[in-house]
Motif scaffolding. Sequence first.
Motif, PDB file in Angstrom:
ATOM      1  N   MET A   1      -0.372   2.790  -8.581  1.00 14.50           N
ATOM      2  CA  MET A   1      -1.746   2.573  -8.115  1.00 14.50           C
ATOM      3  C   MET A   1      -2.705   3.564  -8.784  1.00 14.50           C
ATOM      4  O   MET A   1      -3.853   3.228  -9.086  1.00 14.50           O
ATOM      5  CB  MET A   1      -1.832   2.728  -6.594  1.00 14.50           C
ATOM      6  N   ASP A   2      -2.232   4.780  -9.031  1.00 12.62           N
ATOM      7  CA  ASP A   2      -3.089   5.814  -9.612  1.00 12.62           C
ATOM      8  C   ASP A   2      -3.580   5.456 -11.020  1.00 12.62           C
ATOM      9  O   ASP A   2      -4.616   5.971 -11.451  1.00 12.62           O
ATOM     10  CB  ASP A   2      -2.348   7.160  -9.675  1.00 12.62           C
TER      11      ASP A   2
ATOM     12  N   GLY B   1       6.718   7.348  -4.131  1.00 13.44           N
ATOM     13  CA  GLY B   1       5.893   8.039  -5.125  1.00 13.44           C
ATOM     14  C   GLY B   1       5.621   7.150  -6.323  1.00 13.44           C
ATOM     15  O   GLY B   1       4.535   7.195  -6.908  1.00 13.44           O
TER      16      GLY B   1
ATOM     17  N   GLN C   1      -1.170   5.224   5.213  1.00 15.01           N
ATOM     18  CA  GLN C   1      -1.207   5.488   3.774  1.00 15.01           C
ATOM     19  C   GLN C   1      -1.605   4.269   2.928  1.00 15.01           C
ATOM     20  O   GLN C   1      -2.427   4.396   2.037  1.00 15.01           O
ATOM     21  CB  GLN C   1       0.157   6.025   3.304  1.00 15.01           C
ATOM     22  N   LEU C   2      -0.992   3.121   3.191  1.00 14.63           N
ATOM     23  CA  LEU C   2      -1.328   1.968   2.353  1.00 14.63           C
ATOM     24  C   LEU C   2      -2.741   1.461   2.620  1.00 14.63           C
ATOM     25  O   LEU C   2      -3.489   1.114   1.706  1.00 14.63           O
ATOM     26  CB  LEU C   2      -0.337   0.820   2.574  1.00 14.63           C
TER      27      LEU C   2
ATOM     28  N   LYS D   1       2.748   4.799  -5.526  1.00 14.47           N
ATOM     29  CA  LYS D   1       1.449   5.492  -5.587  1.00 14.47           C
ATOM     30  C   LYS D   1       1.073   5.818  -7.026  1.00 14.47           C
ATOM     31  O   LYS D   1      -0.095   5.686  -7.430  1.00 14.47           O
ATOM     32  CB  LYS D   1       1.519   6.780  -4.752  1.00 14.47           C
TER      33      LYS D   1
ATOM     34  N   THR E   1       6.403  -1.648  -0.474  1.00 14.18           N
ATOM     35  CA  THR E   1       7.020  -0.384  -0.881  1.00 14.18           C
ATOM     36  C   THR E   1       8.047   0.063   0.145  1.00 14.18           C
ATOM     37  O   THR E   1       7.872  -0.180   1.337  1.00 14.18           O
ATOM     38  CB  THR E   1       5.962   0.729  -1.044  1.00 14.18           C
TER      39      THR E   1
ATOM     40  N   LEU F   1      -5.407   3.523   0.996  1.00 14.55           N
ATOM     41  CA  LEU F   1      -5.311   3.366  -0.458  1.00 14.55           C
ATOM     42  C   LEU F   1      -5.970   2.066  -0.910  1.00 14.55           C
ATOM     43  O   LEU F   1      -6.745   2.045  -1.865  1.00 14.55           O
ATOM     44  CB  LEU F   1      -3.829   3.393  -0.865  1.00 14.55           C
TER      45      LEU F   1
END
Lengths: 396, 240
Positions: free
Chosen positions: B113-114, B107, B144-145, B110, B98, B148
Amino acid sequence: MQFGIFSVSDITRNPVTGYTPSEAERIDATVKMAVKAEEVGLDVFAIGEHHNPPFFSSSPTTLLAHVAALTKRIILSTSVTLITTNDPVRIAEEYAMAQHLAKGRLDLTLGRGNTVPVYPWFGKDIRQGLPLALENYNLLHRLWREDVVDWEGNFRTPLQGFTSSPRPLDDVPPFVWHGAIRTPEIAEQAAYYGNGFFANNILAPNFHFLPLVNLYRERFEHYGHGTRAQAIVGLGGQAYIAKRSQDALREFRPYFDEAPVYGHGAPLEYYAQQTPLSVGSPQQIIDKTLEFQEKFGDYQRQLWVMDHSGLPLAAVLDQLELLGAEVVPVLRKEMAARRSPGAADAPTHESLTKAKYGDAAPRQPRPNPNRGDNVTGTSPYQDSDAATPARYPLIG
Amino acid sequence: MNPTSSQNSRPDPEPTRSIVVISGGMSDTSSSRMLADRLAQKALDRLKGQGIPAAVSIIELRPLAANIAQAIVSGFPDEDLQAAIDRLAAAAAVIATTPIYKAGISGLFKAFMDILDNDLLIAVPVVLAATGGSARHALVIDDQLRPLFAFMRTLTTPTSLFAAPEDWGDRALTTRIERAATELAAMVTTGIRSAITDDAWGQYQHTFAGSARPATAAPEVAFDTDLMRLATGGTFAARA
């Protein structure tokens, strides 16, 4: 096969006129819808349970008892009764009472409810939602089948020598459907007890609920209630009907575009193509519903949402006319023609009574005399089974 | 799902391992994608060197941006998005890359991924990669990654890849790419994912009838649980 409508009791601003009905107006409108549903030949009217605006239906049995008094034939049900935040004792009492007043024209669909804040308002915790639902139904099942219940669980105070009154009409409990959208334990519970399983069949891709329905069918057979094909399946759906499909799309679009659950996302055409939402001519609604039977197998109850997202009462009543006159009669005929010979009929109070008693007279419980302390002792009814006396707590 | 054979018996012919790149880059070709391509090629080379057939499959998020937004609002993926999810479900390894925007991952990345099932990537070997306009964003991967993908319960390689402008001319980036490729290839070669999921798949929480279930896994619905006993009239031992 039963056909009918279900409502979640939302009070939504009409996006075309900008008018928001009052609670009083919407409650009156819902009663008119229910009466109309019977007039146009539908079999079932179901109302949801919510405990927060913009919904009005916090007390389904009150509404259903009123509708029962205004109708003769239609079966009254729920979509859904909250088996989590309600005390199962109160469900047992209220629905048995409504069942008496409706002369047996009442069943119910149980669901968990997914609004997090509602749980603590009733002293419950959504993190325990599933065990709460399962345990509460286990108790409800017994309360309707045993005159005297001694019980202890994790989520309410224990019961000792408790009799839920009135006993169900003819001592035949209201039929129970278990609703779920993703929970195999609920399908398992429905199968274990030989109850119905209801998939709301909205807001998800076509046939998304098939694996859960199939699990229920498999386990229904596993528990010896009949074959997979004889399991009792109900499906939801949502429809908007006009004589010409382009009119249906045009008329429904402003409501869809502003609907709390649909609006500002995928376009109407996409939703109508990808999900069970049926928008079109009577023939299109018929074709789409026949696909449900083809993929899900023979089922017993089809309910549609017809009053959602701010549609005014006049439009809803027109929709019910079309549904009753042009859609359901064809579906009755077509589905019956395609039905496999072994498929079960939808249970009714009459069929359940017949199954329990055959040609004999149903049991009519008559209480024993009050002993002076407002309880009737260890055998509450004159014909209560003496082998299962109540055990009262010892005090002092 | 994961065609990797068990450790004891190796079926013939050897199945092709799919290395799936999730690329959140915006331009064509983006630096995020270039970083992923270099890594993917190195990983392929290593696997092929060990006689393991492998192929790379790219999920570019840019052409799926509207589909992703629609899936979030509508609650379910459309066919194009489901096809991408199905490729991930069949992945032997994943390279996630990313760009860094406004001190964070994209965004869009993410958002993609969501919409994945929580159990879609359990025990999948993953290399985390990101590109940024400044070396000062180098910790975004770890901030962050990594959390996640920890939530997704992937097996993340020890080496992650961050490329700031100055890195593209630095031999050290190539070294790190090679190191990450070695780690990823080793995890694929050993079949660690199927070693875990073959035995323990039932012990993870799953989405019923979701996209994730490996073909080799035990039956999806476990009936020998406290909740299933409660469903069938039993009692629930302990309240949490």
